[in-house]
Scaffold this motif. Structure first.
Motif, mmCIF file in Angstrom:
data_model
loop_
_atom_site.group_PDB
_atom_site.id
_atom_site.type_symbol
_atom_site.label_atom_id
_atom_site.label_comp_id
_atom_site.label_asym_id
_atom_site.label_seq_id
_atom_site.Cartn_x
_atom_site.Cartn_y
_atom_site.Cartn_z
ATOM 1 N N ASN A 12 -3.719 0.991 -2.926
ATOM 2 C CA ASN A 12 -4.060 -0.147 -2.073
ATOM 3 C C ASN A 12 -2.996 -1.237 -2.201
ATOM 4 O OD1 ASN A 12 -6.458 1.119 -1.394
ATOM 5 N ND2 ASN A 12 -7.688 -0.026 -2.857
ATOM 6 N N ILE A 72 -7.570 -3.242 1.135
ATOM 7 C CA ILE A 72 -7.268 -2.080 1.949
ATOM 8 C C ILE A 72 -7.842 -2.280 3.353
ATOM 9 C CG2 ILE A 72 -9.373 -0.827 1.274
ATOM 10 C CD1 ILE A 72 -7.728 1.759 1.466
ATOM 11 N N GLU A 125 0.835 -1.202 0.000
ATOM 12 C CA GLU A 125 0.000 0.000 0.000
ATOM 13 C C GLU A 125 0.873 1.257 0.000
ATOM 14 O OE1 GLU A 125 -2.368 0.688 3.437
ATOM 15 O OE2 GLU A 125 -0.730 0.329 4.843
#
Length: 232
Positions: free
Chosen positions: A211, A232, A175
């Motif tokens: 993400n 996420i 991420e």
């Protein structure tokens, strides 16, 4: 045991050359007969983000994967790649899905030896080489290639494509990965206050809202294809 490799992004200090086959940004290294992808929503040429050449002990040895995404338009339906309805773990992906879901992004798969640096593309993301380092099972790297995915949430590995082809894990990205842009590159469009579309003030692009991103591949009768999942 399938070998895993940690992917390491280098610094933006080296010049791009044909010796690099795995890298972020710069100009894509793809076959001459493949067009630079365009967004199906706005028709703009998509930005090149990164590409990987798979090692000899990978299911896609001698192949490369290049990832493009649109930075010129915004649609809430396509912030991330569309996913099938229902449970994702061990899912059978319906026929045609992998050809239709790449709307504002494109993932190209090709023979590494058949590629060349495309001078007809205007660089947007800064070139940075990607190196790989063998890692053992249990290494908790969210930026890796080969082996098994390290899931941030639940295991969402797909099972098969509708034609019976088995999916296998390609690679994953962590991420908040930032793709730094060159000074003259256009800014990535975003939704501002009141859902007004406006350019970002950031000097980097984000891929799929930054993400966690997981890439799976198949070798089907209609060619090599990629399925993308985000968490996420």
């Amino acid at each position: 045991m399938r070998q895993s490799y940690e992917l390491i992004i280098g610094q933006a200090t080296e010049e791009q050359s044909s010796n690099y086959v795995s890298f972020v940004g710069g100009k894509p290294r793809i076959p001459r007969d493949i067009n630079i992808p365009k967004c199906k929503l706005c028709g703009s040429e998509e930005a090149f983000f990164f590409q990987l050449a798979f090692p000899t002990d990978h299911a896609w040895k001698d192949k490369s994967m290049a990832v493009f995404a649109c930075i010129s338009c915004v649609d809430e339906k396509y912030f991330i790649p569309p996913m099938i309805k229902g449970s994702l773990q061990n899912a059978i992906i319906p026929a045609g899905f992998l050809d239709e879901y790449q709307v504002n992004f494109n993932i190209l798969v090709f023979q590494t030896y058949n590629a060349e640096i495309r001078e007809d593309y205007q660089e947007k993301v800064q070139f940075k080489p990607i190196s790989e380092r063998k890692i053992d099972v249990g290494n908790n790297s969210y930026m890796k290639m080969g082996g098994d995915p390290l899931w941030y949430l639940d295991n969402e590995s797909p099972s098969k494509y509708d034609d019976g082809s088995n999916f296998f894990f390609l690679c994953q990205l962590p991420e908040n990965l930032e793709f730094e842009i060159v000074p003259e590159a256009p800014r990535q469009m975003k939704l501002g206050l009141g859902k007004k579309i406006q350019p970002s003030n950031k000097l980097f692009y984000r891929l799929f809202l930054a993400n966690y991103i997981y890439f799976f591949g198949i070798n089907s009768n209609s060619g090599s294809k990629v399925y993308v999942i985000t968490q996420i």
